[in-house]
Design a protein around this motif. Structure first.
Motif, short mmCIF file in Angstrom:
data_model
loop_
_atom_site.label_atom_id
_atom_site.label_comp_id
_atom_site.label_asym_id
_atom_site.label_seq_id
_atom_site.Cartn_x
_atom_site.Cartn_y
_atom_site.Cartn_z
N SER A 143 0.83 -1.20 0.00
CA SER A 143 0.00 0.00 0.00
C SER A 143 0.87 1.26 0.00
O SER A 143 0.58 2.23 -0.71
N HIS A 144 1.94 1.24 0.78
CA HIS A 144 2.87 2.37 0.79
C HIS A 144 3.48 2.58 -0.59
O HIS A 144 3.59 3.72 -1.07
N ASN A 145 3.86 1.49 -1.25
CA ASN A 145 4.54 1.62 -2.54
C ASN A 145 3.60 1.95 -3.68
O ASN A 145 4.04 2.45 -4.72
N CYS A 146 2.31 1.68 -3.49
CA CYS A 146 1.32 2.08 -4.49
C CYS A 146 0.86 3.53 -4.32
O CYS A 146 0.47 4.17 -5.31
N LEU A 147 0.91 4.05 -3.09
CA LEU A 147 0.33 5.36 -2.82
C LEU A 147 1.31 6.36 -2.21
O LEU A 147 1.64 7.38 -2.84
N LYS A 164 -13.40 10.29 -10.58
CA LYS A 164 -11.95 10.28 -10.78
C LYS A 164 -11.24 10.56 -9.46
O LYS A 164 -11.72 11.34 -8.64
N TYR A 165 -10.09 9.93 -9.28
CA TYR A 165 -9.29 10.07 -8.07
C TYR A 165 -7.84 10.33 -8.45
O TYR A 165 -7.27 9.60 -9.28
N THR A 166 -7.24 11.34 -7.83
CA THR A 166 -5.79 11.50 -7.94
C THR A 166 -5.13 10.55 -6.94
O THR A 166 -5.81 9.92 -6.11
N TYR A 167 -3.81 10.47 -6.99
CA TYR A 167 -3.11 9.64 -6.01
C TYR A 167 -3.40 10.13 -4.59
O TYR A 167 -3.58 9.33 -3.67
N ARG A 168 -3.45 11.44 -4.42
CA ARG A 168 -3.73 11.98 -3.08
C ARG A 168 -5.16 11.66 -2.64
O ARG A 168 -5.39 11.30 -1.48
N ASP A 169 -6.11 11.76 -3.56
CA ASP A 169 -7.50 11.40 -3.24
C ASP A 169 -7.59 9.94 -2.80
O ASP A 169 -8.23 9.63 -1.78
#
Length: 651
Positions: A84-88, A114-119
């Motif tokens: 999860s850390h490495n994906c986000l 739509k979602y950004t990485y931060r979202d």
């Protein structure tokens, strides 16, 4: 065998991530790079991990350790790594990538989110904290029985973040199929939805989930996403609203999971007996998926990867981790490729700028029935690569996709491996020419070969696909059933994985899968994969798709029986059957003449388009068909069973 029709542009090839990786080690020739990747698989996978710039909570001290046997190889020994850390977090912590697009969702009804990485990171953190407050801890198993909605991805990443293990279940499963998986892994929680839309109609889900949980004593709580906001049965002691759990906005630190800690158990249907729970770990499946997507298909930042699949099939999680580990975006689609109009798939590609489209040959065979004007009305210039998996190709649909949809410029990256592999054994290659229906060869790091029944390498004839060395992503056995794992893949030849595919390598070096080895026909001593005869049948204008199985025969040992789905405007009958039998005889020889060609409305297949030939054969012969939980259309099995009964009575 076919000749190459797609050739890489030299300048574009040099821009691919795979070529840049080769250049890091002073290698310009792909074949030399592949040989090095299997001569020293430890070197290769460490090179991949370093090139990906993955972030470790604690560094590993050794890349691989096979001291417990090749089938139980451990990777990145003593390292700590959370997927999860490495994906986000890895992207959110960088100014240039935190607001990059991560996920696009389109519903059956046309709704878009739509979602950004931060979202996405925010949503995952909120759910991780909520799950933790529910008492979900490291090592606990959680079932995910959700449609293709963003919450499915959020759930997977949040469960992995806290060190728990998720089990994705196909959204079309009935209660018994879901319960068998929940019981096998001992799930503590089930995440589901009130329902979803398919072809404009409501598909209830909560009711089926309740029935599954009633059969699963280990499940204590049910978390419900209100996709449709419909009234559903509610158990106040057991059921929890998704939104009620998503209240805390504070970050939730990822668990310091070890390299070999499981994060996913994904079930694959067995020919007989219960489904097999393949166990995947934090530094296995995600890294293999990232390599195959990022270096095989050249998925990277700015790209949108859209695979027509379900999260219950391997290619669903593969798309999630392949895209996010590479800093790209994924597209989830709730609906079907031809609803409400035959151009739905092409409209999605055009409206969202999809760069990588993954489909099965079955989907293309269905879409090519419609006039090509449905394709031509859309701007598909964003497409860079087609991915395909699930079934062997026939030449006509391959050419249609390549020429009519891709305009002869978009390569078709044929891809085959499996749930137990975490991706591909065989694949295309964007650095080499591609021939219709072919694979360029094994993926880098995959020491694959084709063996005859004596365990000898063969070329120019069909043999068993084997792997001679371990790889990152190989399953850590079956959940609570290590003996079945060893018997299934490692028992035929010492220290050799036997995959169960029949493969042929031609004189040009192209690889072809001719079918599953348990689907293989042996007629008058001649061994044949079903795809060869099926390709002859679909060359006839009357036939849209076909399946071939072998049935016992006193004289030949086996005879072929074929099943054909007809194109609009054609009627079944003895004359058409005779024409098709004669066509096969002309193309393949008198000895391989099929016994019968039966006409059916549809072939038994999974939601992602895989035709289940073992089910066809068993139903036709009146035998037990094994695990049918992945079937999309069980009525097709009943129709084939009726044909078999009628044929037996006729004889």
């Amino acid at each position: 065998m076919a000749k190459a029709v797609w050739f890489p542009d030299e300048e574009q090839a040099r821009q691919t991530r795979l070529y840049r990786l080769m250049q890091r080690f002073g290698i310009s020739d792909y074949d030399r790079f592949y040989e090095r990747s299997i001569q020293n698989v430890s070197w290769f996978w460490e090179a991949v991990v370093q090139d990906l710039e993955l972030e470790w909570i604690r560094p590993y001290r050794q890349v691989m350790d096979a001291s417990d046997g090749i089938q139980w190889t451990r990777w990145f020994v003593d390292g700590c790594f959370n997927v999860s850390h490495n994906c986000l977090d890895r992207w959110v912590n960088r100014n240039e990538s935190r607001h990059r697009l991560a996920l696009v969702w389109e519903g059956d009804d046309g709704a878009v989110r739509k979602y950004t990485y931060r979202d996405l990171w925010f949503e995952v953190n909120r759910l991780a904290r909520g799950l933790s407050q529910l008492g979900i801890q490291k090592g606990d198993r959680v079932g995910i029985y959700l449609p293709m909605i963003p919450e499915n991805v959020v759930a997977m990443l949040a469960i992995a973040r806290i060190g728990a293990i998720f089990t994705p279940c196909f959204s079309g499963y009935g209660a018994q199929a879901v319960a068998s998986r929940l019981n096998d892994c001992g799930a503590k929680l089930l995440i589901t939805a009130d329902g979803f839309l398919r072809r404009g109609k409501v598909v209830p889900m909560k009711e089926e989930a309740d029935r599954a949980v009633d059969l699963s004593p280990s499940v204590k709580k049910v978390l419900v996403v209100r996709r449709l906001k419909r009234d559903v049965p509610w158990n106040e002691e057991r059921d929890i609203e998704w939104d009620h759990l998503m209240t805390e906005m504070k970050p939730f630190s990822p668990e310091a999971t070890a390299s070999e800690d499981p994060f996913m158990i994904i079930y694959t249907s067995g020919t007989t007996g219960k489904p097999k729970g393949t166990v995947h770990v934090h530094t296995g499946f995600p890294i293999k998926a990232a390599f195959d997507a990022g270096y095989g298909m050249d998925v990277g930042p700015g790209d949108i990867l859209f695979w027509v699949t379900d999260m219950g099939w391997m290619m669903g999680p593969w798309m999630v981790f392949g895209a996010l580990m590479m800093g790209a975006a994924m597209l989830l689609f709730e609906g079907t490729p031809d609803y409400p109009e035959p151009d739905r798939l092409w409209r999605i590609v055009a409206s969202h700028g999809v760069s990588h489209l993954g489909i099965s040959p079955t989907v293309i065979r269905a879409l090519m029935k419609h006039d090509v004007s449905w394709v031509k009305r859309h701007d598909l210039s964003s497409l860079r690569v087609f991915g395909s998996t699930g079934e062997p190709w026939n030449p006509e649909p391959w050419q249609w996709l390549f020429e009519q949809v891709g305009g002869g410029r978009v390569p078709i990256f044929n891809y085959s491996g499996g749930t137990e592999i975490s991706g591909g054994i065989l694949g295309g290659n964007l650095l080499k020419p591609i021939a219709p229906c072919s694979f360029s060869g094994p993926m880098p790091g995959m020491d694959a070969d084709v063996w005859n029944e004596n365990g000898q390498t063969v070329r120019g004839e069909v043999g068993e696909l084997v792997l001679r060395q371990p790889w990152v992503g190989m399953t850590k056995g079956f959940w609570n059933d290590p003996q079945r794992y060893e018997e299934t893949y490692w028992s035929r030849w010492p220290k050799t994985w036997v995959h169960g595919d029949w493969v042929e390598v031609d004189e040009e070096g192209f690889w072809y899968i001719t079918g599953r080895s348990d689907d293989t026909l042996k007629i008058a001593g001649k061994r044949m994969g079903p795809a060869e005869m099926e390709s002859v049948l679909v060359d006839h204008p009357a036939v849209v798709e076909s399946a071939t199985v072998g049935v016992p025969d006193e004289t030949k040992g086996e005879q072929a029986v074929c099943f054909a789905v007809l194109a609009p405007g054609y009627e079944p009958g003895e004359e058409l059957e005779s024409d098709l039998i004669r066509l096969v005889e002309e193309k393949m020889g008198k000895a391989l003449r099929p016994k019968r060609v039966h006409f059916v409305q549809e072939l038994p297949k999974t939601r992602n388009g895989k035709i289940l030939r073992r089910v066809i054969r068993a139903a036709y012969l009146g035998n037990e068909a094994g695990d049918l939980s992945s079937l999309e259309n069980p009525d097709a099995v009943a129709a084939i069973r009726s044909l078999g009964t009628a044929e037996a009575n006729r004889v």
